[in-house]
Design a protein around this motif. Sequence first.
Motif, PDB file in Angstrom:
ATOM      1  N   ALA A  62       0.905  -1.290  -0.016  1.00  0.00           N
ATOM      2  CA  ALA A  62      -0.057   0.122   0.014  1.00  0.00           C
ATOM      3  C   ALA A  62       0.619   1.208   0.090  1.00  0.00           C
ATOM      4  O   ALA A  62       0.556   2.095  -0.836  1.00  0.00           O
ATOM      5  CB  ALA A  62      -0.977   0.065   1.114  1.00  0.00           C
ATOM      6  N   ALA A  63       1.910   1.234   0.705  1.00  0.00           N
ATOM      7  CA  ALA A  63       2.961   2.441   0.903  1.00  0.00           C
ATOM      8  C   ALA A  63       3.518   2.654  -0.381  1.00  0.00           C
ATOM      9  O   ALA A  63       3.835   3.565  -1.278  1.00  0.00           O
ATOM     10  CB  ALA A  63       3.755   2.318   1.916  1.00  0.00           C
ATOM     11  N   ARG A  64       3.960   1.464  -1.176  1.00  0.00           N
ATOM     12  CA  ARG A  64       4.573   1.510  -2.350  1.00  0.00           C
ATOM     13  C   ARG A  64       3.923   1.981  -3.616  1.00  0.00           C
ATOM     14  O   ARG A  64       4.256   2.637  -4.444  1.00  0.00           O
ATOM     15  CB  ARG A  64       5.459   0.194  -2.732  1.00  0.00           C
ATOM     16  CG  ARG A  64       6.540  -0.308  -1.828  1.00  0.00           C
ATOM     17  CD  ARG A  64       7.390  -1.234  -2.215  1.00  0.00           C
ATOM     18  NE  ARG A  64       6.881  -2.570  -2.410  1.00  0.00           N
ATOM     19  CZ  ARG A  64       6.325  -3.523  -1.681  1.00  0.00           C
ATOM     20  NH1 ARG A  64       6.803  -3.434  -0.404  1.00  0.00           N
ATOM     21  NH2 ARG A  64       5.533  -4.472  -1.928  1.00  0.00           N
ATOM     22  N   THR A  65       2.753   1.750  -3.739  1.00  0.00           N
ATOM     23  CA  THR A  65       1.815   2.271  -4.516  1.00  0.00           C
ATOM     24  C   THR A  65       1.276   3.669  -4.420  1.00  0.00           C
ATOM     25  O   THR A  65       0.403   4.183  -5.357  1.00  0.00           O
ATOM     26  CB  THR A  65       0.796   1.294  -4.828  1.00  0.00           C
ATOM     27  OG1 THR A  65      -0.061   1.188  -3.689  1.00  0.00           O
ATOM     28  CG2 THR A  65       1.046  -0.267  -5.297  1.00  0.00           C
ATOM     29  N   SER A  66       1.356   4.096  -3.368  1.00  0.00           N
ATOM     30  CA  SER A  66       0.730   5.511  -2.882  1.00  0.00           C
ATOM     31  C   SER A  66       1.596   6.776  -3.725  1.00  0.00           C
ATOM     32  O   SER A  66       3.048   6.349  -4.116  1.00  0.00           O
ATOM     33  CB  SER A  66       1.203   5.723  -1.537  1.00  0.00           C
ATOM     34  OG  SER A  66       0.954   7.373  -1.193  1.00  0.00           O
TER      35      SER A  66
END
Length: 372
Positions: A26-30
């Motif tokens: 989720a963080a990497r796709t933000s």
Amino acid sequence: MKRLLLGTFLIGTLLMTYCTYADDSAARTSPQYRDGKFHNPVAMHKQGTLEMIGIFWTFLTGKRPDTVPRGPIPVQTLTKAQLLAAPDNTLFRLGHSTLLMKFSNEFYLTDPVFSERASPVQWAGPARFHKPPISVAELPPIKAVILSHDHYDHLDYAAILALAAKTEHFITPLGVGDRLIEWGVGAAKVRQLDWWESTDIRGVHLVATPAQHFSGRSLSDGNSTLWASWVIQHRDLKVYFSGDTGYFAGFKEIGAKYGPFDVTMLETGAYNQQWPDVHMQPEETLQAFIDLKGKVLMPVHNGTFDLSLHPWHEPFDRIAALAAARAIPLATPEMGQALDLTAPATGPSWWKKVDEAPEQQKNADFSPKSAI
């Protein structure tokens, strides 16, 4: 002694290494996440080593005596029975940015800090000006804790551990929830949101909205978690909680999408021209209120900790004068005082009396104790 303790705190903060959050998908796709860190939409001024040393030196040698109050901060002590009997849509300010709100007979708590010091250690660092109006142990069950970011004056490790068993949900920006899970909070209790994402809890709608700030609890984890402001809607009531932020264009976008707000809880304190990007001057707080289409302004992030170089009461004085000049309603409840969010009372300027006659208040219980 005070300067020695502050120096020790600053050195300790630089040397201590805390665990970083889990780098999940989720963080990497933000959209806010790149190069292993979260970013603001607009690049901020980056302070160099010499500039940082200068700031630390000013804190150690140039602090004014009036950055802390001479008399006791007025606190209205709360009990569980009082909270349970309070009507819906009531807010209680517990200190700094810690706010307790009641919706549908359930309680929502922002940025809980109940420890004596906003610090990685409890033997040094910024100490409370006042006790919290109620301890964590005395609080009723909490439906949700809402976190804006992971700095020590907003995320209190001891308070989170004490709250874990009595809290149903922890709502956080990306990455902050992973910290809580690492600390022992059950993963099923944690919901992590990116900017503009939302969640619903028993009729309360929560939206993580942008803020201009930064994150981290040591030199090794800067901006490894996201920061956010929050839109909180309960039926026809809408309130806004800024967390920490500098002034930025995002306020107008938030106001256009979700305003007008019945009450805006906006940071007004711990500002300085040396760090203009991450905290607002009172004039900027007022402009943010206008951008957000607020109806009543409630200044927070003040009155509890000494985190800057300005007199402790200056944020209240400046925002009150600015609001009066524009005929903007200003809500400034005492710590622990109930505020009706549907019809907020403006109230007296309680901070003006704190330094008036400290000799008469010598024996008042003014020790900044933990209320875990």
